[in-house]
Design a protein around this motif. Sequence first.
Motif, PDB file in Angstrom:
ATOM      1  N   MET A 108      18.369  -1.429   9.902  1.00 27.77           N
ATOM      2  CA  MET A 108      17.285  -0.555   9.440  1.00 27.77           C
ATOM      3  C   MET A 108      16.813   0.330  10.596  1.00 27.77           C
ATOM      4  SD  MET A 108      13.471  -1.491   8.049  1.00 27.77           S
ATOM      5  CE  MET A 108      14.046  -2.192   6.522  1.00 27.77           C
ATOM      6  N   ASP A 109      16.892   1.637  10.434  1.00 26.19           N
ATOM      7  CA  ASP A 109      16.395   2.517  11.482  1.00 26.19           C
ATOM      8  C   ASP A 109      14.902   2.743  11.313  1.00 26.19           C
ATOM      9  OD1 ASP A 109      16.040   4.464   9.498  1.00 26.19           O
ATOM     10  OD2 ASP A 109      17.973   5.402   9.914  1.00 26.19           O
ATOM     11  N   ASP A 110      14.290   3.424  12.281  1.00 23.88           N
ATOM     12  CA  ASP A 110      12.832   3.570  12.268  1.00 23.88           C
ATOM     13  C   ASP A 110      12.363   4.429  11.093  1.00 23.88           C
ATOM     14  OD1 ASP A 110      14.024   5.833  13.732  1.00 23.88           O
ATOM     15  OD2 ASP A 110      11.960   6.455  14.072  1.00 23.88           O
ATOM     16  N   ALA A 111      13.166   5.432  10.717  1.00 24.96           N
ATOM     17  CA  ALA A 111      12.778   6.288   9.592  1.00 24.96           C
ATOM     18  C   ALA A 111      12.798   5.500   8.273  1.00 24.96           C
ATOM     19  CB  ALA A 111      13.709   7.495   9.509  1.00 24.96           C
ATOM     20  N   THR A 112      13.832   4.690   8.086  1.00 23.93           N
ATOM     21  CA  THR A 112      13.909   3.863   6.876  1.00 23.93           C
ATOM     22  C   THR A 112      12.756   2.876   6.830  1.00 23.93           C
ATOM     23  OG1 THR A 112      16.318   4.055   6.865  1.00 23.93           O
ATOM     24  CG2 THR A 112      15.353   2.264   5.582  1.00 23.93           C
ATOM     25  N   PHE A 113      12.415   2.319   7.989  1.00 29.29           N
ATOM     26  CA  PHE A 113      11.275   1.400   8.050  1.00 29.29           C
ATOM     27  C   PHE A 113       9.993   2.086   7.581  1.00 29.29           C
ATOM     28  CE2 PHE A 113       7.704   0.314  11.025  1.00 29.29           C
ATOM     29  CZ  PHE A 113       7.218  -0.758  10.283  1.00 29.29           C
ATOM     30  N   GLN A 114       9.747   3.289   8.068  1.00 30.42           N
ATOM     31  CA  GLN A 114       8.526   3.992   7.677  1.00 30.42           C
ATOM     32  C   GLN A 114       8.549   4.320   6.182  1.00 30.42           C
ATOM     33  OE1 GLN A 114       6.506   6.788  10.202  1.00 30.42           O
ATOM     34  NE2 GLN A 114       7.960   6.468  11.869  1.00 30.42           N
ATOM     35  N   GLN A 115       9.717   4.670   5.655  1.00 28.48           N
ATOM     36  CA  GLN A 115       9.832   4.953   4.230  1.00 28.48           C
ATOM     37  C   GLN A 115       9.544   3.703   3.399  1.00 28.48           C
ATOM     38  OE1 GLN A 115      13.807   6.484   3.882  1.00 28.48           O
ATOM     39  NE2 GLN A 115      13.324   8.398   4.932  1.00 28.48           N
ATOM     40  N   GLN A 116      10.089   2.575   3.836  1.00 28.10           N
ATOM     41  CA  GLN A 116       9.870   1.334   3.095  1.00 28.10           C
ATOM     42  C   GLN A 116       8.416   0.883   3.195  1.00 28.10           C
ATOM     43  OE1 GLN A 116      12.657  -1.824   3.734  1.00 28.10           O
ATOM     44  NE2 GLN A 116      14.436  -0.548   3.355  1.00 28.10           N
ATOM     45  N   LEU A 117       7.810   1.094   4.345  1.00 28.82           N
ATOM     46  CA  LEU A 117       6.402   0.734   4.505  1.00 28.82           C
ATOM     47  C   LEU A 117       5.525   1.595   3.598  1.00 28.82           C
ATOM     48  CD1 LEU A 117       4.334  -0.991   5.977  1.00 28.82           C
ATOM     49  CD2 LEU A 117       4.299   0.725   7.803  1.00 28.82           C
ATOM     50  N   LEU A 118       5.821   2.898   3.530  1.00 25.81           N
ATOM     51  CA  LEU A 118       5.074   3.792   2.645  1.00 25.81           C
ATOM     52  C   LEU A 118       5.256   3.392   1.185  1.00 25.81           C
ATOM     53  CD1 LEU A 118       3.360   6.323   2.162  1.00 25.81           C
ATOM     54  CD2 LEU A 118       5.481   7.674   2.233  1.00 25.81           C
ATOM     55  N   ALA A 119       6.483   3.052   0.816  1.00 26.48           N
ATOM     56  CA  ALA A 119       6.750   2.634  -0.565  1.00 26.48           C
ATOM     57  C   ALA A 119       5.999   1.349  -0.894  1.00 26.48           C
ATOM     58  CB  ALA A 119       8.250   2.447  -0.768  1.00 26.48           C
ATOM     59  N   LEU A 120       5.945   0.439   0.064  1.00 28.80           N
ATOM     60  CA  LEU A 120       5.222  -0.814  -0.144  1.00 28.80           C
ATOM     61  C   LEU A 120       3.731  -0.549  -0.319  1.00 28.80           C
ATOM     62  CD1 LEU A 120       6.018  -3.847  -0.213  1.00 28.80           C
ATOM     63  CD2 LEU A 120       5.349  -3.967   2.197  1.00 28.80           C
ATOM     64  N   LYS A 121       3.209   0.358   0.474  1.00 27.30           N
ATOM     65  CA  LYS A 121       1.797   0.710   0.369  1.00 27.30           C
ATOM     66  C   LYS A 121       1.495   1.382  -0.965  1.00 27.30           C
ATOM     67  CE  LYS A 121      -2.396   1.463   1.996  1.00 27.30           C
ATOM     68  NZ  LYS A 121      -3.375   0.358   2.179  1.00 27.30           N
ATOM     69  N   GLN A 122       2.397   2.219  -1.447  1.00 25.23           N
ATOM     70  CA  GLN A 122       2.190   2.886  -2.734  1.00 25.23           C
ATOM     71  C   GLN A 122       2.278   1.890  -3.882  1.00 25.23           C
ATOM     72  OE1 GLN A 122       5.204   5.934  -2.476  1.00 25.23           O
ATOM     73  NE2 GLN A 122       3.784   7.440  -1.618  1.00 25.23           N
ATOM     74  N   GLU A 123       3.161   0.909  -3.767  1.00 32.23           N
ATOM     75  CA  GLU A 123       3.306  -0.103  -4.815  1.00 32.23           C
ATOM     76  C   GLU A 123       2.116  -1.055  -4.829  1.00 32.23           C
ATOM     77  OE1 GLU A 123       6.478  -3.584  -6.250  1.00 32.23           O
ATOM     78  OE2 GLU A 123       6.945  -2.295  -4.532  1.00 32.23           O
ATOM     79  N   PHE A 124       1.596  -1.343  -3.620  1.00 28.90           N
ATOM     80  CA  PHE A 124       0.470  -2.274  -3.487  1.00 28.90           C
ATOM     81  C   PHE A 124      -0.637  -1.595  -2.684  1.00 28.90           C
ATOM     82  CE2 PHE A 124       4.351  -4.860  -3.693  1.00 28.90           C
ATOM     83  CZ  PHE A 124       4.080  -5.660  -4.789  1.00 28.90           C
TER      84      PHE A 124
END
Length: 278
Positions: free
Chosen positions: A1-17
């Motif tokens: 997982m690169d840093d950009a993917t991490f930030q995308q997944q974190l944003l998606a997690l925040k939007q979901e929850f």
Amino acid sequence: MDDATFQQQLLALKQEFPSLRTTTFGRSLLGRPLYALRFGKGQRHLLLAGAFHGMEHLTTSLLLRYSRSLIGELLPCRVTIIPMVNPDGVAIQTGGWQKAGRFGALVQKISHGDTTHWQANGRGVDLNHNFDAGWQDLHRREQESGITGPGPTRFGGLYPESEPETQALCQLCRKEQFSLAIAFHSQGEEIYWEYGPYTPDISLQIAREMAKRSGYALENPQGLAVGGGMKDWFICAFHRPAFTVEVGKGKNPLPEQALEEIYPKMKNMLDALLCKTP
């Protein structure tokens, strides 16, 4: 997982929850944000941190998955999760020396253009050698081993806490006064629990429970792995339990597919600790 993917997944997690609490507690050498995810309530406070080394970003994926399991749970203590301590190192390892910004020429030179096994931050300092725990002795041993300047791994910097990532994590620990800390690395399926005379008596008891739940072995680091690490500094600074957990087995960087085998052991270990943090 690169840093950009991490930030995308974190944003998606925040939007979901939307109730997920996230903060930034600093920035990396190259300006990338350092994120913390927060869960639970109570006096006891557990710190989980990963990706100290660029090529160990599987620990980020593991901590993100564990974060998802905590959302909405009624926890008996507080938990702070830092999925990626070294985003610059992860970016360099996954994307090449071009991701090192103004330090690109330096990284290209000391990596010889191959960042497959890059561990350090953006200017060639190994963050897990940069904490103020036996740093002078470790620095001497680095030099005796021929490590005298920036490199892909094992150079601990010019002085302890020289790097913004290390500084930010230490400042967070001083502010939050965590009850217990775990630094996740890969690989080896080992748990390190002791460092010097300030290791609490309860540390061995906790480490044995972690080993029982995960199937990992209790070990002591050797050579240049002794001193300078987050676990070592936390024990010295606070006289509280801290652990290094080496997840998985194989050759770094472990493939993302290894997450499916590693995660159940890690989750079992951590779930058991939530109620037992001293």
